[in-house]
Design an enzyme around this catalytic site. Structure first.
Site, short mmCIF file in Angstrom:
data_model
loop_
_atom_site.label_atom_id
_atom_site.label_comp_id
_atom_site.label_asym_id
_atom_site.label_seq_id
_atom_site.Cartn_x
_atom_site.Cartn_y
_atom_site.Cartn_z
N ASP A 53 0.82 -1.21 0.00
CA ASP A 53 0.00 0.00 0.00
C ASP A 53 0.85 1.26 0.00
OD1 ASP A 53 -2.34 -1.29 -0.12
OD2 ASP A 53 -2.70 -1.30 2.05
N SER A 98 -16.87 -19.82 -34.46
CA SER A 98 -17.62 -20.62 -33.48
C SER A 98 -17.19 -22.07 -33.62
CB SER A 98 -19.11 -20.44 -33.70
OG SER A 98 -19.39 -20.44 -35.06
N LYS A 134 -14.90 -25.82 -21.45
CA LYS A 134 -15.55 -24.82 -22.28
C LYS A 134 -16.13 -23.78 -21.34
CE LYS A 134 -18.51 -24.18 -26.28
NZ LYS A 134 -19.13 -22.95 -25.85
N ARG A 155 -16.87 -10.41 -28.91
CA ARG A 155 -16.91 -11.18 -30.14
C ARG A 155 -17.85 -10.54 -31.16
NH1 ARG A 155 -19.97 -15.32 -32.34
NH2 ARG A 155 -18.75 -16.91 -33.39
N LYS A 310 -9.62 -30.15 -29.10
CA LYS A 310 -8.86 -29.54 -30.19
C LYS A 310 -7.74 -30.47 -30.65
CE LYS A 310 -9.64 -25.04 -28.13
NZ LYS A 310 -9.10 -23.91 -27.40
N LYS A 334 -21.08 -30.95 -25.48
CA LYS A 334 -22.06 -30.38 -24.55
C LYS A 334 -22.56 -31.48 -23.62
CE LYS A 334 -22.18 -26.18 -26.18
NZ LYS A 334 -23.22 -25.55 -26.97
N CYS A 428 -59.03 -13.98 -17.14
CA CYS A 428 -57.70 -13.41 -16.93
C CYS A 428 -57.47 -13.14 -15.44
CB CYS A 428 -57.56 -12.11 -17.72
SG CYS A 428 -56.02 -11.26 -17.36
N CYS A 431 -57.43 -9.18 -15.06
CA CYS A 431 -58.52 -8.24 -15.35
C CYS A 431 -59.87 -8.94 -15.48
CB CYS A 431 -58.22 -7.44 -16.61
SG CYS A 431 -58.28 -8.44 -18.11
S1 IVH Z 1 -11.63 -22.34 -28.99
C1 IVH Z 1 -11.81 -21.42 -33.55
N1 IVH Z 1 -11.77 -23.02 -26.47
O1 IVH Z 1 -17.03 -21.09 -27.18
C2 IVH Z 1 -12.47 -21.63 -32.23
N2 IVH Z 1 -13.50 -21.67 -27.34
O2 IVH Z 1 -19.09 -22.08 -28.88
C3 IVH Z 1 -11.80 -20.87 -31.16
N3 IVH Z 1 -15.19 -21.02 -25.71
O3 IVH Z 1 -16.45 -18.76 -29.71
C4 IVH Z 1 -12.44 -21.08 -29.87
N4 IVH Z 1 -14.29 -22.05 -23.98
O4 IVH Z 1 -15.93 -18.04 -27.29
C5 IVH Z 1 -12.36 -22.36 -27.47
N5 IVH Z 1 -11.71 -23.67 -24.25
C6 IVH Z 1 -12.31 -23.01 -25.24
C7 IVH Z 1 -13.51 -22.30 -25.05
C8 IVH Z 1 -14.07 -21.64 -26.14
C9 IVH Z 1 -15.30 -21.29 -24.39
C10 IVH Z 1 -16.16 -20.23 -26.48
C11 IVH Z 1 -15.54 -19.36 -27.54
C12 IVH Z 1 -16.18 -19.81 -28.85
C13 IVH Z 1 -17.42 -20.47 -28.37
C14 IVH Z 1 -17.95 -21.47 -29.37
#
Ligand code: IVH
Length: 691
Positions: A53, A98, A134, A155, A310, A334, A428, A431
């Protein structure tokens, strides 16, 4: 902190000249940033809070004396300066894409097979994947130039988002400058990730809000978006928000590591937090990792809405490329929506803005999908029948992501048959008007649209909402008070309110009355598209309102449009066209619009895209002018047209080329339409004259 320490520091500050101050600031800023990291990221502080501080106060004092010496990476700049006027658009240099979805282990195996097929003979036998959380947050792109944060943007539609730098720089998890251990900073880098809430922090914040009589946030994601898409940076600065990186956009000036996992490690070295992840050899390991994450899901201290898989190698990612706007090398898994059991305590019937009466289940509060749920929609009468709900039944409730909680089924036990059934009211609840069934939409409606208090309230709320007339201060409580006091029965009544009417209401001071009257006054200048949305025409949401406004430009042209003309507008289908035409044929609507206009609401015309055949020019063309033009008299308009070589006639015939129509255009307008004559407003005429 001892007062004497502070005095000591202040004396030192005062003794410095600008050059000395700069030198001290250049030492203090990196030092404070280092302590920040040690404290927040590594949980390993080297100095105590008091010492921190003291250094911080010294920096603040130096910057106050020599504002020109404030460094962009100063920790004081995080605290949020003055609000910005509005959010500016930001075009992403590399689009934000996306992800495709997968919902089962088999779909993941198919994802793996598709990748191998795409790579043909050249695919590795076992693909290395990275499985990540995710993050259920607000997608964000952080742009760095020469190692300094320049822009943080949402985005948006993936190509263009909003510049929210002023808010994002207040988050401590966002490095203001990159600190690669090698010292080699990229020329340009955009780090992509999500802004999320820390869950315990979110719950605490909601409790505080409830205690202060404020509305708690629905869920952490909406709260994150609400905090960041703000003009005033103090809001974001005060909330427990966190940025977590998960990918990159552009990168120039340093070499990209060979894999996604290596990039994430690099970003962590540079000061970012990253989404939690696991390296997996082959899709079966991916499936196991996803199942394991699913089991841990409820114990994470942030919300996830799935897992992202990925391909780890960037070389393979490159070869796989994209399909439309989704990468072939990634998929979002999902989890099935979470389902829990609770008790049905009651059912209420809510009357919406359009008169639809919707049954809503009142549930014993239960936590599901990251939030506590006490209400769930039951949709309509058909759904009630299907569920065969009885008061006191145990029910299964489901919720995933953004979706409104839903009662899925009744758990039938012995007592079920003996419990009281839920009956749909005949009249309703607000009313007492007899309800009517609209079988086409499986809806039950209260037909009393003009005086059912629930509909009037909802219509007013919608009218004043942010995307509508944006009347600051016209909140739920005030709307209720205005309607209950009989001061407002339709939107036009708002424009008759006087300060003395309002200040008579309970808990309404003179100051807030004046503010509200001023806000209502200001709303008279909203552009046509906003005013159209505000009217609450069935099927006319924000984007349809924009389409209509772009096509017709001003309210009179829209009122005069036939159903056929409406359905010719891009983006407008038959259902919407019918609803809009019906709305503007209703004498009650026209009276209300007339009142609104008489009270000063301008429905400010916007540039219409259908300024017809503008290239045709004016010379040799026949014009008829009718109605009141906003800025010129009819003789003035005539002079302009004749000056450009056009003719002006007094009556419409098949030979008329253009009708110039102003406010209150009457029979000439109808006649011109029946002949298919091109119709211009004043702006259209001026555009034509200029062309
Ligand atoms: S990769 C080319 N990794 O989910 C794709 N996205 O539903 C690059 N998101 O637009 C995104 N967690 O905003 C990636 N571990 C993760 C993520 C993630 C959340 C979001 C992101 C994307 C959206 C698609």
């Amino acid at each position: 902190m001892h007062a004497s320490d502070v005095q000591e520091v202040m004396k030192r500050v005062e003794a410095l000249d600008e050059a000395g101050a700069k030198q001290r600031i250049d030492a203090l800023v990196p030092e404070l940033n280092r302590h920040n990291r040690l404290y927040h990221e590594q949980n390993a502080p080297e100095i105590d809070d008091r010492a921190y501080d003291l250094l911080y106060r010294e920096l603040v004092a130096l910057e106050e004396r020599f504002p020109a010496q404030v460094r962009a990476d100063s920790p004081t700049t995080r605290v949020g300066g003055a609000p910005v006027e509005g959010l500016e658009p930001h075009t992403h240099r590399v689009p934000m894409l996306s992800l495709g979805n997968s919902f089962s282990a088999d779909e993941l195996r198919e994802f793996d097979a598709r990748i191998k097929r795409f790579l043909e003979g050249d695919a590795p036998e076992i693909v290395e994947y990275f499985v990540e959380t995710k993050l259920d947050g607000l997608a964000m792109s952080l742009n760095y130039e020469d190692g300094a944060l320049t822009v943080a943007a949402t985005r948006g539609d993936g190509l263009q988002g909003e510049d929210v730098t002023h808010n994002v720089r207040t988050l401590r998890s966002v490095p203001l400058t990159l600190k690669p251990p090698s010292g080699e900073v990229p020329d340009r880098l955009s780090v992509r990730g999500e802004i999320i809430f820390n869950l315990p922090g979110f719950l605490k914040m909601n409790e505080d809000r409830a205690a202060a009589g404020e509305k708690p946030f629905e869920n952490a994601r909406n709260a994150a978006a609400g905090s960041i898409r703000q003009l005033d940076p103090r809001v974001a600065a005060a909330r427990p928000l966190l940025f977590m990186a998960h990918s990159h956009g552009e990168l120039e000036g340093v070499e990209l590591p060979p894999t996604h996992s290596a990039l994430m490690a690099t970003l962590r070295e540079w000061g970012f937090k990253s989404a939690e992840g696991w390296l997996c050899r082959g899709i079966e390991e991916v499936i196991e990792a996803i199942a394991a994450l699913g089991r841990r899901r409820s114990s994470l201290d942030y919300e996830i809405d799935g897992a992202v898989v990925k391909v780890n190698s960037f070389a393979l990612q490159e070869r796989l490329g994209f399909r439309t706007r989704e990468p072939r090398w990634a998929t979002a898994f999902k989890y099935p929506p979470e389902r829990v059991r609770t008790t049905l305590d009651g059912v209420i019937f809510q009357v919406g803005r359009t008169g639809a009466v919707t049954p809503v289940a009142c549930l014993r509060p239960v936590r599901v999908g990251g939030v506590t749920v006490s209400r769930a929609t039951l949709h309509n009468a058909d759904e009630l029948l299907r569920l065969d709900l009885r008061l006191g039944d145990t029910v299964e409730v489901e919720r995933s992501g953004d979706v409104i909680p839903k009662v899925v089924q009744v758990v039938v036990d012995e007592a079920h048959a003996g419990r009281p059934a839920v009956v749909y009211p005949e009249t309703c609840p607000q009313c007492a008007t007899a309800l009517v069934r609209d079988p086409e939409n499986a809806a039950t409606m209260c037909p009393n649209s003009t005086s059912c208090p629930a509909q009037v309230r909802e219509a007013l709320r919608h009218f004043g909402s942010r995307l509508g007339m944006d009347i600051d201060g016209l909140g739920d409580r005030i709307v209720n008070q205005l309607v209950d006091a009989g001061l407002v029965r339709e939107a036009a009544d708002l424009y008759t309110l006087r300060v003395e009417d309002l200040s008579k209401l309970e808990r309404f001071g003179e100051k807030s009355a004046m503010n509200l009257v001023a806000a209502i006054e200001k709303s008279k200048d909203r552009p046509l598209r906003r005013a159209l949305f505000a009217l609450g025409i069935h099927h006319v949401g924000e984007s349809t309102a924009r389409d209509l406004s772009a096509a017709f430009g001003d309210l009179d042209r829209l009122i005069a449009a036939t159903e056929l003309e409406l359905s010719g507008v891009p983006g407008i289908g038959a259902v919407v066209a019918k609803s809009v035409a019906g709305y503007f044929r209703d004498p009650k609507t026209l009276t209300h619009l007339q009142r609104l206009r008489a009270l000063g609401v301008k429905f400010v015309p916007e540039a219409a895209s259908t300024v017809v055949v503008a290239k045709a020019g004016v010379a040799g063309k026949t014009f008829v002018i009718t109605g009141t033009l906003p800025s010129m008299s009819r003789p003035d308009a005539q002079k302009l047209i004749e000056g450009a070589g056009g003719k002006v006639s007094g009556s419409v015939s098949a030979k008329t080329d253009f009708l110039v129509a102003g406010a209150e255009a009457g029979s000439k307008l109808t006649k011109a339409q029946s002949f298919g004559v091109a119709i211009l407003d004043e702006a259209g005429l001026l555009a034509l004259l200029e062309a």
